[in-house]
Design an enzyme around this catalytic site. Structure first.
Site, PDB file in Angstrom:
ATOM      1  N   GLY A 117       7.128 -11.515 -57.092  1.00 14.13           N
ATOM      2  CA  GLY A 117       7.043 -12.963 -57.012  1.00 14.13           C
ATOM      3  C   GLY A 117       5.919 -13.398 -56.094  1.00 14.13           C
ATOM      4  O   GLY A 117       5.716 -14.584 -55.865  1.00 14.13           O
ATOM      5  N   ASN A 118       5.155 -12.444 -55.562  1.00 17.64           N
ATOM      6  CA  ASN A 118       4.059 -12.718 -54.636  1.00 17.64           C
ATOM      7  C   ASN A 118       2.809 -13.079 -55.438  1.00 17.64           C
ATOM      8  O   ASN A 118       2.226 -12.237 -56.117  1.00 17.64           O
ATOM      9  CB  ASN A 118       3.819 -11.475 -53.771  1.00 17.64           C
ATOM     10  CG  ASN A 118       2.700 -11.645 -52.774  1.00 17.64           C
ATOM     11  OD1 ASN A 118       1.646 -12.170 -53.081  1.00 17.64           O
ATOM     12  ND2 ASN A 118       2.939 -11.166 -51.562  1.00 17.64           N
ATOM     13  N   LYS A 164      -0.387 -10.967 -54.772  1.00 16.52           N
ATOM     14  CA  LYS A 164      -0.243  -9.609 -55.294  1.00 16.52           C
ATOM     15  C   LYS A 164      -0.355  -9.612 -56.818  1.00 16.52           C
ATOM     16  O   LYS A 164      -0.998  -8.741 -57.410  1.00 16.52           O
ATOM     17  CB  LYS A 164       1.121  -9.059 -54.856  1.00 16.52           C
ATOM     18  CG  LYS A 164       1.298  -7.589 -55.065  1.00 16.52           C
ATOM     19  CD  LYS A 164       2.671  -7.136 -54.609  1.00 16.52           C
ATOM     20  CE  LYS A 164       2.813  -7.124 -53.106  1.00 16.52           C
ATOM     21  NZ  LYS A 164       4.072  -6.497 -52.669  1.00 16.52           N
ATOM     22  N   ASP A 221       5.332  -1.802 -53.752  1.00 18.80           N
ATOM     23  CA  ASP A 221       5.806  -2.166 -52.423  1.00 18.80           C
ATOM     24  C   ASP A 221       4.737  -1.666 -51.474  1.00 18.80           C
ATOM     25  O   ASP A 221       4.226  -0.555 -51.619  1.00 18.80           O
ATOM     26  CB  ASP A 221       7.174  -1.569 -52.087  1.00 18.80           C
ATOM     27  CG  ASP A 221       7.816  -2.324 -50.928  1.00 18.80           C
ATOM     28  OD1 ASP A 221       7.783  -3.571 -50.932  1.00 18.80           O
ATOM     29  OD2 ASP A 221       8.326  -1.680 -50.005  1.00 18.80           O
ATOM     30  N   SER A 222       4.380  -2.516 -50.568  1.00 15.41           N
ATOM     31  CA  SER A 222       3.254  -2.186 -49.707  1.00 15.41           C
ATOM     32  C   SER A 222       3.453  -2.790 -48.336  1.00 15.41           C
ATOM     33  O   SER A 222       4.310  -3.650 -48.139  1.00 15.41           O
ATOM     34  CB  SER A 222       1.956  -2.692 -50.337  1.00 15.41           C
ATOM     35  OG  SER A 222       2.058  -4.067 -50.628  1.00 15.41           O
ATOM     36  N   TYR A 259      -2.154  -9.994 -44.597  1.00 21.39           N
ATOM     37  CA  TYR A 259      -2.856  -9.535 -43.396  1.00 21.39           C
ATOM     38  C   TYR A 259      -4.367  -9.372 -43.606  1.00 21.39           C
ATOM     39  O   TYR A 259      -5.061  -8.876 -42.720  1.00 21.39           O
ATOM     40  CB  TYR A 259      -2.262  -8.200 -42.930  1.00 21.39           C
ATOM     41  CG  TYR A 259      -0.840  -8.315 -42.444  1.00 21.39           C
ATOM     42  CD1 TYR A 259      -0.556  -8.727 -41.143  1.00 21.39           C
ATOM     43  CD2 TYR A 259       0.224  -8.023 -43.284  1.00 21.39           C
ATOM     44  CE1 TYR A 259       0.747  -8.833 -40.690  1.00 21.39           C
ATOM     45  CE2 TYR A 259       1.535  -8.126 -42.844  1.00 21.39           C
ATOM     46  CZ  TYR A 259       1.789  -8.536 -41.552  1.00 21.39           C
ATOM     47  OH  TYR A 259       3.080  -8.644 -41.110  1.00 21.39           O
ATOM     48  N   ASN A 260      -4.888  -9.775 -44.742  1.00 22.45           N
ATOM     49  CA  ASN A 260      -6.313  -9.584 -45.037  1.00 22.45           C
ATOM     50  C   ASN A 260      -7.254 -10.108 -43.954  1.00 22.45           C
ATOM     51  O   ASN A 260      -8.262  -9.469 -43.665  1.00 22.45           O
ATOM     52  CB  ASN A 260      -6.670 -10.204 -46.386  1.00 22.45           C
ATOM     53  CG  ASN A 260      -6.132  -9.402 -47.551  1.00 22.45           C
ATOM     54  OD1 ASN A 260      -5.651  -8.289 -47.398  1.00 22.45           O
ATOM     55  ND2 ASN A 260      -6.206  -9.973 -48.733  1.00 22.45           N
ATOM     56  N   HIS A 262      -5.697  -0.380 -51.070  1.00 22.46           N
ATOM     57  CA  HIS A 262      -4.589   0.558 -51.243  1.00 22.46           C
ATOM     58  C   HIS A 262      -3.993   0.458 -52.643  1.00 22.46           C
ATOM     59  O   HIS A 262      -3.649   1.465 -53.248  1.00 22.46           O
ATOM     60  CB  HIS A 262      -3.531   0.303 -50.178  1.00 22.46           C
ATOM     61  CG  HIS A 262      -3.120  -1.135 -50.028  1.00 22.46           C
ATOM     62  ND1 HIS A 262      -4.021  -2.165 -49.869  1.00 22.46           N
ATOM     63  CD2 HIS A 262      -1.898  -1.728 -50.012  1.00 22.46           C
ATOM     64  CE1 HIS A 262      -3.376  -3.314 -49.761  1.00 22.46           C
ATOM     65  NE2 HIS A 262      -2.088  -3.075 -49.849  1.00 22.46           N
ATOM     66  N   ARG A 263      -3.897  -0.771 -53.174  1.00 25.41           N
ATOM     67  CA  ARG A 263      -3.385  -0.961 -54.527  1.00 25.41           C
ATOM     68  C   ARG A 263      -4.340  -0.374 -55.557  1.00 25.41           C
ATOM     69  O   ARG A 263      -3.916   0.219 -56.539  1.00 25.41           O
ATOM     70  CB  ARG A 263      -3.166  -2.448 -54.803  1.00 25.41           C
ATOM     71  CG  ARG A 263      -1.743  -2.840 -54.673  1.00 25.41           C
ATOM     72  CD  ARG A 263      -1.488  -4.308 -54.952  1.00 25.41           C
ATOM     73  NE  ARG A 263      -0.564  -4.723 -53.923  1.00 25.41           N
ATOM     74  CZ  ARG A 263      -0.906  -5.342 -52.816  1.00 25.41           C
ATOM     75  NH1 ARG A 263      -2.131  -5.717 -52.598  1.00 25.41           N
ATOM     76  NH2 ARG A 263       0.006  -5.624 -51.925  1.00 25.41           N
TER      77      ARG A 263
END
Length: 199
Positions: A9-10, A13, A69-70, A156-157, A182-183
């Site tokens: 739901g982000n 992301k 999940d990150s 946190y970018n 990372h993604r």
């Protein structure tokens, strides 16, 4: 074209994952477009949380599901915020509050001890009871800045600096960020399998 539900739901992301999956022969649909609500992340690891989200989205929609999940892992904070990155400053999720809390916690940490990494686990389930989910992980090494920089991205970018480029993730253009993140690393591991899979 086959459909794949993104179990998140982000909005930030979702946008990032959609851009990274754009070249695949799939119709990528956000869970919200299919009436799927977020499920509580009760796992004790990133993998468990990604599996919970993917299983829920797949069960509700009947479609294959991709979940991520990150989190941000900061060495000087013994791995915090880690699994609780989204809710570091409490619920509901608030990126500005999370960043402020992180910078406050790092206030006295010298520059040579500010190492951190973004870490992601991506899970692909072909169906809710898939006994062999595809799991990939990726990380992105960096350091925590002393103040926010840049206005791109999310989370946190603005406080995560890639020392090779001298830019925070929020200062990077989308193409560069989507190559380094990372993604992106986790998805690259998964992509060749997706091309060959019969979803």
């Amino acid at each position: 074209m086959k459909q794949l539900v993104l179990a998140s739901g982000n909005a930030g992301k979702l946008e990032e994952l959609r851009a990274m999956l754009a070249g695949l022969p799939l119709r990528v649909v956000a869970q919200g477009e299919l009436g799927v609500e977020d499920v509580p992340e009760t796992g004790l690891t990133f993998v468990e949380n990604a599996l919970i989200k993917a299983r829920h989205a797949s069960a509700v929609t009947g479609l294959p599901a991709l979940a991520d999940d990150s989190g941000l892992i900061v060495d000087a904070l013994d791995g915090a915020p880690g699994l609780y990155s989204a809710r570091y400053a409490g619920s509901p999720t608030n990126a500005l509050a999370n960043n402020a809390k992180l910078l406050d916690a790092m206030r006295e940490v010298p520059s040579d001890r500010r190492s951190a990494r973004f870490y992601a686990v991506i899970v692909l389930l072909r169906h809710p009871e898939d006994p062999q989910p595809l799991i990939a992980e990726g990380s992105w090494e960096g350091v925590i800045t002393t103040q926010p920089r840049g206005d791109g991205g999310f989370g946190y970018n603005p406080v995560f600096l890639d020392p090779v480029y001298g830019l925070t993730a929020a200062e990077m253009d989308t193409a560069l960020k989507n190559r380094l993140s990372h993604r992106a690393v986790a998805l690259a591991t998964l992509q060749h399998k997706l091309h060959a899979m019969s979803l």
